[in-house]
Design an enzyme around this catalytic site. Structure first.
Site, PDB file in Angstrom:
ATOM      1  N   LYS A 100       0.828  -1.197   0.000  1.00  0.00           N
ATOM      2  CA  LYS A 100       0.000   0.000   0.000  1.00  0.00           C
ATOM      3  C   LYS A 100       0.868   1.256   0.000  1.00  0.00           C
ATOM      4  O   LYS A 100       2.026   1.217   0.429  1.00  0.00           O
ATOM      5  CB  LYS A 100      -0.884   0.029   1.256  1.00  0.00           C
ATOM      6  CG  LYS A 100      -1.964  -1.018   1.332  1.00  0.00           C
ATOM      7  CD  LYS A 100      -2.725  -0.894   2.641  1.00  0.00           C
ATOM      8  CE  LYS A 100      -3.826  -1.942   2.756  1.00  0.00           C
ATOM      9  NZ  LYS A 100      -4.936  -1.674   1.834  1.00  0.00           N
ATOM     10  N   ARG A 157     -10.604 -11.186   1.659  1.00  0.00           N
ATOM     11  CA  ARG A 157     -11.527 -12.181   1.099  1.00  0.00           C
ATOM     12  C   ARG A 157     -10.932 -13.574   1.132  1.00  0.00           C
ATOM     13  O   ARG A 157     -11.671 -14.567   1.150  1.00  0.00           O
ATOM     14  CB  ARG A 157     -11.916 -11.771  -0.321  1.00  0.00           C
ATOM     15  CG  ARG A 157     -10.781 -11.737  -1.307  1.00  0.00           C
ATOM     16  CD  ARG A 157     -11.074 -10.854  -2.509  1.00  0.00           C
ATOM     17  NE  ARG A 157     -11.090  -9.450  -2.144  1.00  0.00           N
ATOM     18  CZ  ARG A 157     -11.335  -8.449  -3.009  1.00  0.00           C
ATOM     19  NH1 ARG A 157     -11.599  -8.730  -4.265  1.00  0.00           N
ATOM     20  NH2 ARG A 157     -11.323  -7.198  -2.611  1.00  0.00           N
TER      21      ARG A 157
END
Length: 517
Positions: free
Chosen positions: A292, A366
């Protein structure tokens, strides 16, 4: 001599009233405050409309409170407060706060109870003002809805300053007068539940590792050990369960993963199928190899917000002794870059045997939820609800106004929506179309891709479609809470920082299911 006598008589007649303005008899180290409510005038020529509790205090003060409100400025708008000193010998500080209009209720466009929201906002703001005046004990007007008043007080006074040398004044609160005590106590528990989630989310990642998170929740459940069982599953157990997707995320970190499992048995006869709550527990998300940007990465200490809200909701359900069975599961780990971390293009195998191509290691939530959802089905639940700070796309879509809900069940949606209207912590239904499913199943190397093939388009929807591939339950809902993870100034009764949303909605939802049986 006559003049001196007249002055003495005049002083004697004034003295009882002046006594109320003196705080010399109060212990300044244990200052007390009182919060009272006043409603907004419906018409300009209307008289002041105090709450029942405030009117009682005004009578005790021979109308002095009403008198001061009239001469101290225009009528109080909702959320605005005015402080009076020395009026009451027991309360050196009295804050009177505007509650808005009395004729409001559930708003068909805002999808919340406006009166409840006004009370939460007003009480929170007034309590903070008194806290800034070094008041250490506050009694609160129940404002005809003592649960909402308690929620406002508890949520409004929360501060995470554990690691600071200088700390905010610690304040205790209680209901003033003869309001609904049970409602107040319920509101306190609702507020404390959300504050527990805020605490976990706000704490630095080096202070709340997967094991520390699990220990914190375990300790909070000790008082309810007679009807709560906690399992802290180790990496060896996770491997035995063949949770390959979860393990692939955790292997990049030196911190070992933990699979936290909570069993709240509110129905001892065990005839009730459990509600399953699943929470994403990434205690720090660097993005892995798909690193990130550094700006704002510190907020990723709260990427375990799903686990925090789910576990805190179960703690609250236990404290409320709700007559319902709930099982909570939280896969806990860090997502870090290292030589062992997932690499873009890697293929991993989930618990149900489906293979997943990991094209973006920053879409790790996920992956761990896939295995947790597979495991959740083994308990034959009546419904499965998972919560996760899953996608930035959800923040783009809804911002902080509401939690996005993707569900295959109209019944489950109605239960969640009804609960959110009561709490004011709203939910909004999002599409779960096959249109999005095709974008994650059209994959070059595996059964599924962990990102949609059109990249940024509909990112929250493709993430939900991915999770749906691991669900066979008739009633399942995925709550994407990325947009509501933090609070700047959008929710007035929450300070700036991690929000702990939607803990109260989850609790109210569980309470609603309990009342259906």
């Amino acid at each position: 001599m006559r003049l001196l006598i007249s002055r003495a008589v005049l002083w004697g007649t004034m003295r009882p009233r002046c006594r109320y303005f003196s705080v010399s008899q109060n212990n300044r180290n244990d200052r007390k405050g009182l919060v009272l409510g006043v409603y907004e005038r419906e018409k300009e020529d209307d008289s002041l409309h105090l709450t029942e509790t405030a009117a009682g205090v005004d009578r005790l003060l021979s109308g002095r409170l009403t008198e001061l409100l009239k001469i101290s400025g225009p009528g109080l708008k909702k959320g605005k407060s005015r402080i009076f000193y020395g009026l009451h010998e027991d309360f050196p500080c009295i804050a009177v706060v505007g509650l808005g209009r009395t004729s409001l209720g559930v708003c068909g466009t805002e999808y919340w109870d406006t009166c409840k929201e006004n009370i939460r906002t007003a009480i929170a703001g007034s309590c903070r003002v008194l806290q800034d005046h070094s008041v250490t004990h506050i009694e609160v007007d129940g404002c005809n809805d003592s649960q909402s008043a308690a929620e406002g007080a508890v949520l409004g006074l929360f501060t995470y300053d554990d690691l600071k040398t200088k700390k905010k004044t610690r304040v205790t609160t209680k209901l003033h007068g003869s309001g609904c005590v049970s409602g107040w106590e319920k509101g306190v528990l609702y507020g404390e539940g959300q504050n527990l989630a805020r605490y976990l989310m706000e704490a630095p990642a080096n202070h709340v590792t997967p094991s520390v998170f699990a220990d914190t929740i375990t300790n909070r459940l000790v008082p309810y050990a007679d009807h709560v069982t906690v399992h802290k599953r180790s990496q060896e157990w996770i491997e035995e369960q063949q949770m390959g997707a979860f393990l692939s995320v955790s292997k990049g970190s030196e911190e070992p993963p933990v699979f936290l499992e909570l069993h709240y048995n509110g129905c001892p006869d065990n005839t009730q199928r459990p509600l399953l709550l699943v929470g994403k527990g990434i205690t720090f998300d660097s993005g892995g190899i798909s690193l990130k940007p550094s700006s704002g990465m510190d907020a990723m200490r709260a990427d375990m917000g799903g686990a925090a809200t789910v576990c805190s909701a179960i703690v609250t359900a236990a404290a409320l002794n709700l007559p319902i069975n709930i099982i909570g599961v939280a896969p806990l780990c860090e997502n870090m870059p290292s030589g062992k971390a997932n690499k873009p293009g890697d293929v991993v195998t989930a618990k149900n045997g489906k293979t997943i191509q990991v094209d973006n290691t920053d879409a790790e939530g996920r992956l761990i939820l896939a295995d947790a959802l597979c495991y959740a089905h083994s308990f034959n639940p009546r419904a499965i609800v998972n919560a996760a700070t899953l996608t930035g796309a959800m923040d783009v879509a809804l911002g902080s106004a509401a939690t996005g809900v993707f569900t295959n069940s109209d019944w489950l949606w109605e239960q969640l929506h009804k609960a959110s209207v009561v709490t004011g912590d709203r939910v909004w239904r999002m599409p779960l179309f096959q249109h999005y499913t095709r974008q994650v199943t059209d994959c070059q190397l595996a059964d599924l891709n962990n990102v949609g093939k059109y990249s940024r388009s509909g990112g929250a929807c493709t993430a939900a479609a991915f999770l749906r591939e691991f669900v066979t339950a008739t009633h399942w809902a995925h709550l994407d809470i990325a947009g509501v993870m933090t609070n700047k100034d959008e929710v007035p009764y929450l300070k700036k920082g991690m929000s702990g949303r939607p803990t109260r909605t989850l609790v109210e939802f569980a309470a609603g299911l309990a009342n259906q049986d």
